[in-house]
Design an enzyme around this catalytic site. Structure first.
Site, short mmCIF file in Angstrom:
data_model
loop_
_atom_site.label_atom_id
_atom_site.label_comp_id
_atom_site.label_asym_id
_atom_site.label_seq_id
_atom_site.Cartn_x
_atom_site.Cartn_y
_atom_site.Cartn_z
N GLY A 184 2.69 -1.25 4.32
CA GLY A 184 2.67 0.18 4.02
C GLY A 184 4.08 0.71 3.81
O GLY A 184 4.66 0.55 2.73
N GLY A 185 4.64 1.31 4.85
CA GLY A 185 5.94 1.97 4.76
C GLY A 185 7.02 1.17 4.03
O GLY A 185 7.70 1.70 3.13
N GLU A 244 -5.55 -5.59 10.35
CA GLU A 244 -4.61 -4.51 10.60
C GLU A 244 -4.95 -3.83 11.93
O GLU A 244 -5.80 -2.93 11.97
CB GLU A 244 -4.70 -3.48 9.47
N GLU A 268 -6.97 4.31 7.75
CA GLU A 268 -6.76 5.74 7.49
C GLU A 268 -7.98 6.34 6.79
O GLU A 268 -8.32 7.50 7.00
CB GLU A 268 -5.47 5.95 6.67
N SER A 278 3.21 -2.38 10.35
CA SER A 278 4.65 -2.35 10.57
C SER A 278 5.35 -3.65 10.19
O SER A 278 6.27 -4.10 10.89
CB SER A 278 4.97 -1.95 12.01
N ASN A 299 0.87 -1.18 0.00
CA ASN A 299 0.00 0.00 0.00
C ASN A 299 0.90 1.22 0.00
O ASN A 299 1.53 1.54 1.02
CB ASN A 299 -0.88 -0.03 1.26
N TRP A 300 0.98 1.89 -1.16
CA TRP A 300 1.90 3.02 -1.29
C TRP A 300 1.33 4.31 -0.68
O TRP A 300 2.00 5.34 -0.68
CB TRP A 300 2.27 3.25 -2.76
N LYS A 301 0.10 4.25 -0.20
CA LYS A 301 -0.55 5.41 0.42
C LYS A 301 -0.39 6.65 -0.47
O LYS A 301 -0.40 6.53 -1.69
CB LYS A 301 0.01 5.65 1.82
N HIS A 304 -9.52 0.73 4.66
CA HIS A 304 -8.27 0.95 5.40
C HIS A 304 -8.52 1.89 6.57
O HIS A 304 -9.33 2.81 6.48
CB HIS A 304 -7.22 1.55 4.45
N GLY A 325 1.99 2.03 10.77
CA GLY A 325 2.88 3.19 10.66
C GLY A 325 3.53 3.58 11.97
O GLY A 325 4.11 4.66 12.08
#
Ligand code: PEP
Length: 254
Positions: A234-235, A167, A97, A213, A9-11, A95, A173
């Site tokens: 993600g990150g 999640e 977010e 994470s 997930n490149w956000k 998600h 994150g």
């Protein structure tokens, strides 16, 4: 045996130019991956650029959200048919977010799943508890509630297209991942919920990713668990070497 599935997930990172570079690196680094399914989910404006690079690779492309309607006067929104036409096969729905900043609810998640599947997209549906819910001992209850609302009255066929990403919000994150034991316990709970709603076979087919994470250093311990069928990353998915290492960890435990 369920095939492990690693999705990035490149956000809201990577312009089309940057996304092209990352896709090119991944395509080269992941050419020999066979056992693991891989997808990347760039921002909307970078989907076409990434799709062009990955067209003849084994890496699929997904989106990070989809609108509730197929078309209409919804300024700034993107629909399922548009994503499909742009080359997406996956879409992340619900998600945390989006739940936190954009008003996504279990009800909109349910409606988006139906739309996405009707237009040929496979949903990655995110559920998970917040820190206060975990600390208040409510994790099981929250997962029960989210499962029944997100998949409310969905047919077995539609459910069969879904991947669930567990999640825990407190792990996204933050650098603080759930332990393999914590993740495994919730994954088993989700599979049991799927079994009671859709039967044992459907539950055995269901893939449940862990997200929060995930890094090269912790991926193998998580992915080794038989109920952890992959990861939503993600990150670490923004770095070609880190994402490749996570995919390799999945290959190695399979
Ligand atoms: C995510 O965005 O779904 C996620 C799990 O992020 P991170 O890996 O950065 O925690």
């Amino acid at each position: 045996m369920r095939r492990k599935f690693i999705a990035g997930n490149w956000k809201m990172f990577k312009t089309p130019q940057e996304a092209r570079q990352l896709a090119k690196s991944l395509k080269i680094k992941l050419t020999d991956v066979r056992r693991t399914e891989v997808a990347v989910c760039p921002p909307f404006v970078s989907i076409s650029a990434v799709q062009e690079i990955l067209r003849d690779s084994r890496i699929a492309v997904g989106a990070q959200n989809v609108h509730l309607e197929r078309s209409g006067a919804y300024t700034g929104e993107v629909s399922a048919p548009m994503l499909k036409d742009a080359g997406c096969s996956w879409v992340i729905i619900g998600h945390s977010e989006r739940r936190q900043y954009s008003g996504e609810t279990d009800d909109t998640v349910n409606r988006k799943i139906r739309l996405a599947v009707a237009d040929g997209l496979s949903p990655i549906v995110c559920i998970g508890e917040t820190l206060s819910e975990r600390e208040g001992g409510q994790t099981e209850q929250v997962i029960n509630r989210q499962f029944s609302a997100c998949f409310n009255e969905l047919s077995e066929d539609v459910f069969g297209r879904v991947v669930i990403a567990y999640e825990p919000v407190w792990a996204i994150g933050t650098g603080r991942n759930a332990t393999p034991e914590q993740a495994d316990a919730v994954h088993r709970q989700i599979r049991a919920l799927a079994a009671s709603r859709y039967g044992r076979e459907a539950a055995e087919r269901l893939r449940i990713q862990y997200g929060g994470s995930v890094k090269p250093e912790n991926a193998a311990d998580l992915l080794r668990r038989s109920d952890i069928d992959g990861a939503l990353v993600g990150g670490a998915s923004l770095d070609a070497d880190a994402f490749t290492a996570i995919v390799r960890a999945a290959e190695d435990v399979t």
